[in-house]
Design a protein around this motif. Structure first.
Motif, PDB file in Angstrom:
ATOM      1  N   ARG A  15     -14.948  13.681 -38.404  1.00  0.00           N
ATOM      2  CA  ARG A  15     -14.654  12.805 -39.543  1.00  0.00           C
ATOM      3  C   ARG A  15     -14.465  11.342 -39.155  1.00  0.00           C
ATOM      4  NH1 ARG A  15     -11.712  17.652 -41.172  1.00  0.00           N
ATOM      5  NH2 ARG A  15     -12.981  18.667 -42.783  1.00  0.00           N
ATOM      6  N   SER A 121     -13.779   3.371 -54.134  1.00  0.00           N
ATOM      7  CA  SER A 121     -14.212   3.973 -52.889  1.00  0.00           C
ATOM      8  C   SER A 121     -15.734   4.062 -52.951  1.00  0.00           C
ATOM      9  CB  SER A 121     -13.542   5.343 -52.806  1.00  0.00           C
ATOM     10  OG  SER A 121     -14.169   6.133 -51.868  1.00  0.00           O
ATOM     11  N   ASP A 125     -17.626   4.604 -47.097  1.00  0.00           N
ATOM     12  CA  ASP A 125     -16.320   4.968 -46.543  1.00  0.00           C
ATOM     13  C   ASP A 125     -16.382   6.367 -45.941  1.00  0.00           C
ATOM     14  OD1 ASP A 125     -15.418   2.559 -47.596  1.00  0.00           O
ATOM     15  OD2 ASP A 125     -14.843   3.506 -49.502  1.00  0.00           O
ATOM     16  N   THR A 126     -17.264   7.198 -46.455  1.00  0.00           N
ATOM     17  CA  THR A 126     -17.436   8.546 -45.920  1.00  0.00           C
ATOM     18  C   THR A 126     -18.502   8.548 -44.829  1.00  0.00           C
ATOM     19  OG1 THR A 126     -16.994   9.348 -48.164  1.00  0.00           O
ATOM     20  CG2 THR A 126     -17.866  10.954 -46.605  1.00  0.00           C
ATOM     21  N   MET A 178     -20.725  16.189 -46.325  1.00  0.00           N
ATOM     22  CA  MET A 178     -20.231  15.253 -47.340  1.00  0.00           C
ATOM     23  C   MET A 178     -20.545  15.857 -48.709  1.00  0.00           C
ATOM     24  SD  MET A 178     -21.332  11.592 -45.601  1.00  0.00           S
ATOM     25  CE  MET A 178     -23.086  11.905 -45.711  1.00  0.00           C
TER      26      MET A 178
END
Ligand SMILES: Cc1cc2nc3c(=O)[nH]c(=O)nc-3n(C[C@H](O)[C@H](O)[C@H](O)COP(=O)(O)O)c2cc1C
Length: 240
Positions: A15, A121, A125-126, A178
């Motif tokens: 992550r 968001s 960001d992921t 994801m």
């Protein structure tokens, strides 16, 4: 312990950020796709398409897509959280709350308000610098024969997921699922950007890459085999 089981134990969700300047070699990518190719699928329908994104400009545009916090996600996620490593080790299932913003793990919180007040968001960001993203797509019009809700089709997508993940692991490539890519808020924008036909659905995406940061390790827990294995009759324990 056979190598394959060790590989399964070592596979983990990465992550942390990936090195955007370290691409995935084409030969490695081909092996990951080859692994998907041989996944078992219901009726051998091979019900997946894999869209490989490695164009930097396109990745940047994908990253700009807004992915607002969902109240349902925050509420249901909360039910799976442990609030200390000890609690997680005791429960053996779920994940550690520390991975999420403080407001998402506050007992008694009004999750509707939390979702509303969470700052914007974005997919970036992921994605965290991933040089390659794989988007797995399926056609919801075609279900596995007589499979209610196409549960067999979804299990098949999971088989492709696991094959690719293990292949990446064996090549020393980090991966994270994801799910947000299939979420209702981002799917429309993604489909438009990536020219995905309107009738198709995004199942999930993988981010692939090489980690650049320490400190993203976490306690991984699992039930023991005795906790989920039953012997001849449900509820009768197997001495595994
Ligand atoms: C169908 C599915 C969806 C998942 N979605 C996400 C996700 O959106 N984000 C994420 O970080 N991990 C996701 N995961 C990974 C799980 O959280 C993870 O496998 C689990 O917590 C065990 O940790 P491990 O992968 O390190 O063994 C997903 C896994 C599966 C099988």
């Amino acid at each position: 312990m056979p190598d394959i089981v060790l590989l399964m134990q070592e596979r983990r969700s990465q992550r942390g950020p990936f090195d955007a300047e370290r691409p995935i070699a084409t030969s490695d990518l081909k092996q990951i796709l080859e692994a998907a190719r041989w996944a078992p699928t219901a009726h051998n329908m091979q019900n997946f398409e894999v869209l490989v994104i490695d164009d930097k400009e396109l990745l940047a545009r994908v990253g700009q897509i807004e992915s607002p916090a969902s109240e349902v996600f925050i509420r249901e996620n909360f039910e799976q959280l442990s609030f200390s490593e000890d609690e997680l080790r005791r429960k053996k299932v779920g994940i550690l709350g520390a991975q999420f913003p403080e407001s998402w793990r506050t007992p008694g919180a009004d999750f509707r308000a939390v979702a509303r007040e969470s700052g914007p968001s974005y997919l970036r960001d992921t994605m965290k610098g991933s040089p390659t993203v794989l988007v797995v797509i399926y056609d919801p019009r075609k279900r596995a024969p007589a499979s209610e809700g196409d549960v067999l089709g979804f299990m098949s997508l999971g088989c492709a997921m696991q094959n690719m993940w293990l292949a990446a692991q064996s090549l020393g490539i980090g991966a994270q699922i994801m799910s947000v890519f299939g979420g209702e808020h981002v799917e429309k924008d993604l489909k438009a950007l990536l020219a995905i036909p309107a009738h198709m659905k995004i199942a999930f995406a993988f981010r692939l890459g090489y980690s650049t940061a320490e400190g993203y390790g976490y306690v991984r827990v699992r039930r023991d085999a005795q906790d989920f294995a039953h012997h001849n009759r449900f509820g009768s324990r197997l001495d595994a």
